[in-house]
Design a protein around this motif. Structure first.
Motif, PDB file in Angstrom:
ATOM      1  N   VAL A  20       0.842  -1.206   0.000  1.00  0.00           N
ATOM      2  CA  VAL A  20       0.000   0.000   0.000  1.00  0.00           C
ATOM      3  C   VAL A  20       0.873   1.250   0.000  1.00  0.00           C
ATOM      4  CG1 VAL A  20      -1.614   1.342   1.401  1.00  0.00           C
ATOM      5  CG2 VAL A  20      -2.019  -1.093   1.026  1.00  0.00           C
ATOM      6  N   VAL A  21       1.902   1.262   0.809  1.00  0.00           N
ATOM      7  CA  VAL A  21       2.801   2.417   0.872  1.00  0.00           C
ATOM      8  C   VAL A  21       3.484   2.630  -0.475  1.00  0.00           C
ATOM      9  CG1 VAL A  21       4.937   3.277   1.908  1.00  0.00           C
ATOM     10  CG2 VAL A  21       3.145   2.319   3.347  1.00  0.00           C
ATOM     11  N   THR A  22       3.948   1.560  -1.088  1.00  0.00           N
ATOM     12  CA  THR A  22       4.628   1.665  -2.378  1.00  0.00           C
ATOM     13  C   THR A  22       3.676   2.169  -3.457  1.00  0.00           C
ATOM     14  OG1 THR A  22       6.112  -0.133  -1.761  1.00  0.00           O
ATOM     15  CG2 THR A  22       5.959   0.400  -4.102  1.00  0.00           C
ATOM     16  N   LEU A  23       2.464   1.634  -3.511  1.00  0.00           N
ATOM     17  CA  LEU A  23       1.488   2.081  -4.496  1.00  0.00           C
ATOM     18  C   LEU A  23       1.094   3.547  -4.265  1.00  0.00           C
ATOM     19  CD1 LEU A  23      -0.816  -1.043  -4.854  1.00  0.00           C
ATOM     20  CD2 LEU A  23       0.813  -0.140  -6.515  1.00  0.00           C
ATOM     21  N   GLY A  24       0.998   3.959  -3.021  1.00  0.00           N
ATOM     22  CA  GLY A  24       0.704   5.358  -2.724  1.00  0.00           C
ATOM     23  C   GLY A  24       1.804   6.277  -3.204  1.00  0.00           C
ATOM     24  N   TRP A  25       3.050   5.886  -2.998  1.00  0.00           N
ATOM     25  CA  TRP A  25       4.178   6.680  -3.447  1.00  0.00           C
ATOM     26  C   TRP A  25       4.194   6.787  -4.974  1.00  0.00           C
ATOM     27  CZ3 TRP A  25       8.484   5.079  -6.316  1.00  0.00           C
ATOM     28  CH2 TRP A  25       9.472   6.044  -6.473  1.00  0.00           C
ATOM     29  N   VAL A  26       3.948   5.661  -5.655  1.00  0.00           N
ATOM     30  CA  VAL A  26       3.921   5.657  -7.117  1.00  0.00           C
ATOM     31  C   VAL A  26       2.792   6.549  -7.627  1.00  0.00           C
ATOM     32  CG1 VAL A  26       3.461   4.211  -9.141  1.00  0.00           C
ATOM     33  CG2 VAL A  26       5.043   3.417  -7.386  1.00  0.00           C
ATOM     34  N   MET A  31       0.972  11.600 -10.185  1.00  0.00           N
ATOM     35  CA  MET A  31       0.120  12.792 -10.208  1.00  0.00           C
ATOM     36  C   MET A  31       0.962  14.069 -10.278  1.00  0.00           C
ATOM     37  SD  MET A  31      -3.182  12.042  -7.798  1.00  0.00           S
ATOM     38  CE  MET A  31      -2.310  11.455  -6.365  1.00  0.00           C
ATOM     39  N   ARG A  32       2.090  14.091  -9.587  1.00  0.00           N
ATOM     40  CA  ARG A  32       2.965  15.267  -9.648  1.00  0.00           C
ATOM     41  C   ARG A  32       3.503  15.462 -11.052  1.00  0.00           C
ATOM     42  NH1 ARG A  32       6.697  15.364  -4.223  1.00  0.00           N
ATOM     43  NH2 ARG A  32       5.006  15.864  -2.796  1.00  0.00           N
ATOM     44  N   ILE A  33       3.938  14.393 -11.688  1.00  0.00           N
ATOM     45  CA  ILE A  33       4.473  14.482 -13.042  1.00  0.00           C
ATOM     46  C   ILE A  33       3.371  14.891 -14.004  1.00  0.00           C
ATOM     47  CG2 ILE A  33       5.402  13.122 -14.953  1.00  0.00           C
ATOM     48  CD1 ILE A  33       6.912  11.477 -12.826  1.00  0.00           C
ATOM     49  N   LYS A  34       2.199  14.309 -13.866  1.00  0.00           N
ATOM     50  CA  LYS A  34       1.075  14.595 -14.763  1.00  0.00           C
ATOM     51  C   LYS A  34       0.661  16.062 -14.687  1.00  0.00           C
ATOM     52  CE  LYS A  34      -3.749  13.473 -15.504  1.00  0.00           C
ATOM     53  NZ  LYS A  34      -4.932  12.975 -14.853  1.00  0.00           N
ATOM     54  N   ASN A  35       0.680  16.651 -13.499  1.00  0.00           N
ATOM     55  CA  ASN A  35       0.223  18.030 -13.312  1.00  0.00           C
ATOM     56  C   ASN A  35       1.339  19.064 -13.383  1.00  0.00           C
ATOM     57  OD1 ASN A  35      -2.588  17.473 -12.946  1.00  0.00           O
ATOM     58  ND2 ASN A  35      -2.053  16.567 -10.991  1.00  0.00           N
ATOM     59  N   GLY A  36       2.544  18.644 -13.711  1.00  0.00           N
ATOM     60  CA  GLY A  36       3.626  19.586 -13.941  1.00  0.00           C
ATOM     61  C   GLY A  36       4.394  20.025 -12.713  1.00  0.00           C
ATOM     62  N   TYR A  37       4.177  19.373 -11.579  1.00  0.00           N
ATOM     63  CA  TYR A  37       4.936  19.741 -10.390  1.00  0.00           C
ATOM     64  C   TYR A  37       6.337  19.150 -10.490  1.00  0.00           C
ATOM     65  CZ  TYR A  37       0.618  21.205  -8.170  1.00  0.00           C
ATOM     66  OH  TYR A  37      -0.539  21.860  -7.869  1.00  0.00           O
ATOM     67  N   PRO A  38       7.336  19.874 -10.012  1.00  0.00           N
ATOM     68  CA  PRO A  38       8.688  19.314 -10.066  1.00  0.00           C
ATOM     69  C   PRO A  38       8.851  18.195  -9.045  1.00  0.00           C
ATOM     70  CG  PRO A  38       8.700  21.408  -8.913  1.00  0.00           C
ATOM     71  CD  PRO A  38       7.315  21.216  -9.470  1.00  0.00           C
ATOM     72  N   LEU A  39       9.633  17.216  -9.414  1.00  0.00           N
ATOM     73  CA  LEU A  39       9.912  16.133  -8.477  1.00  0.00           C
ATOM     74  C   LEU A  39      10.864  16.635  -7.409  1.00  0.00           C
ATOM     75  CD1 LEU A  39      10.375  13.171 -10.959  1.00  0.00           C
ATOM     76  CD2 LEU A  39       8.362  13.784  -9.641  1.00  0.00           C
ATOM     77  N   GLU A  40      10.667  16.186  -6.173  1.00  0.00           N
ATOM     78  CA  GLU A  40      11.469  16.659  -5.056  1.00  0.00           C
ATOM     79  C   GLU A  40      12.202  15.499  -4.405  1.00  0.00           C
ATOM     80  OE1 GLU A  40       8.545  18.386  -2.558  1.00  0.00           O
ATOM     81  OE2 GLU A  40       8.310  20.165  -3.799  1.00  0.00           O
ATOM     82  N   ASN A  41      13.367  15.821  -3.827  1.00  0.00           N
ATOM     83  CA  ASN A  41      14.096  14.812  -3.078  1.00  0.00           C
ATOM     84  C   ASN A  41      13.622  14.833  -1.623  1.00  0.00           C
ATOM     85  OD1 ASN A  41      15.311  17.055  -1.950  1.00  0.00           O
ATOM     86  ND2 ASN A  41      17.289  16.732  -2.939  1.00  0.00           N
ATOM     87  N   GLN A  42      14.345  14.173  -0.744  1.00  0.00           N
ATOM     88  CA  GLN A  42      13.927  14.066   0.658  1.00  0.00           C
ATOM     89  C   GLN A  42      13.925  15.412   1.378  1.00  0.00           C
ATOM     90  OE1 GLN A  42      16.707  11.254   2.196  1.00  0.00           O
ATOM     91  NE2 GLN A  42      15.643   9.486   1.347  1.00  0.00           N
TER      92      GLN A  42
END
Length: 106
Positions: A20-26, A31-42
């Motif tokens: 569940v945690v892995t699927l939530g992260w994916v 959704m971030r990539i689809k909506n144009g948000y930049p990917l973030e690190n920790q």
């Protein structure tokens, strides 16, 4: 003492929680990539900051549109102020102002 592997009924909830945690992260990343948000690190910094010409041009266009909309809102505020003045003003004063405009200037 029994081994954890000897009792597989304990492993099912742990495996399910990890899935569940892995699927939530994916899903969140998708959704971030689809909506144009930049990917973030920790630490919240962008992994791939966009500095290409297309992004710079988009910011310029949005800034220009923002300035145009602010100017339009300013003119609408002025018009609304005049309408409020007319509506809240007593009719006698308004009539006098209209008649003063109609009167011929000498």
């Amino acid at each position: 003492m029994e081994s954890i592997l000897a009792n597989p009924s304990i492993l099912w909830p742990i495996g399910f929680a990890c899935a569940v945690v892995t699927l939530g992260w994916v899903a969140t990343t998708w959704m971030r990539i689809k909506n144009g948000y930049p990917l973030e690190n920790q630490w919240g910094k962008a992994v791939y900051p966009k500095t290409d010409n297309e992004a710079v041009e988009r910011v310029k266009l949005l800034t220009q549109e923002n300035a145009e909309l602010r100017a339009e809102i300013g003119s609408m505020k002025d018009r609304l102020t005049n309408v409020e003045r007319i509506v809240t003003d007593d009719s006698h004063r308004l009539t006098n102002e209209i008649e003063a405009l109609r009167a011929p200037k000498n």
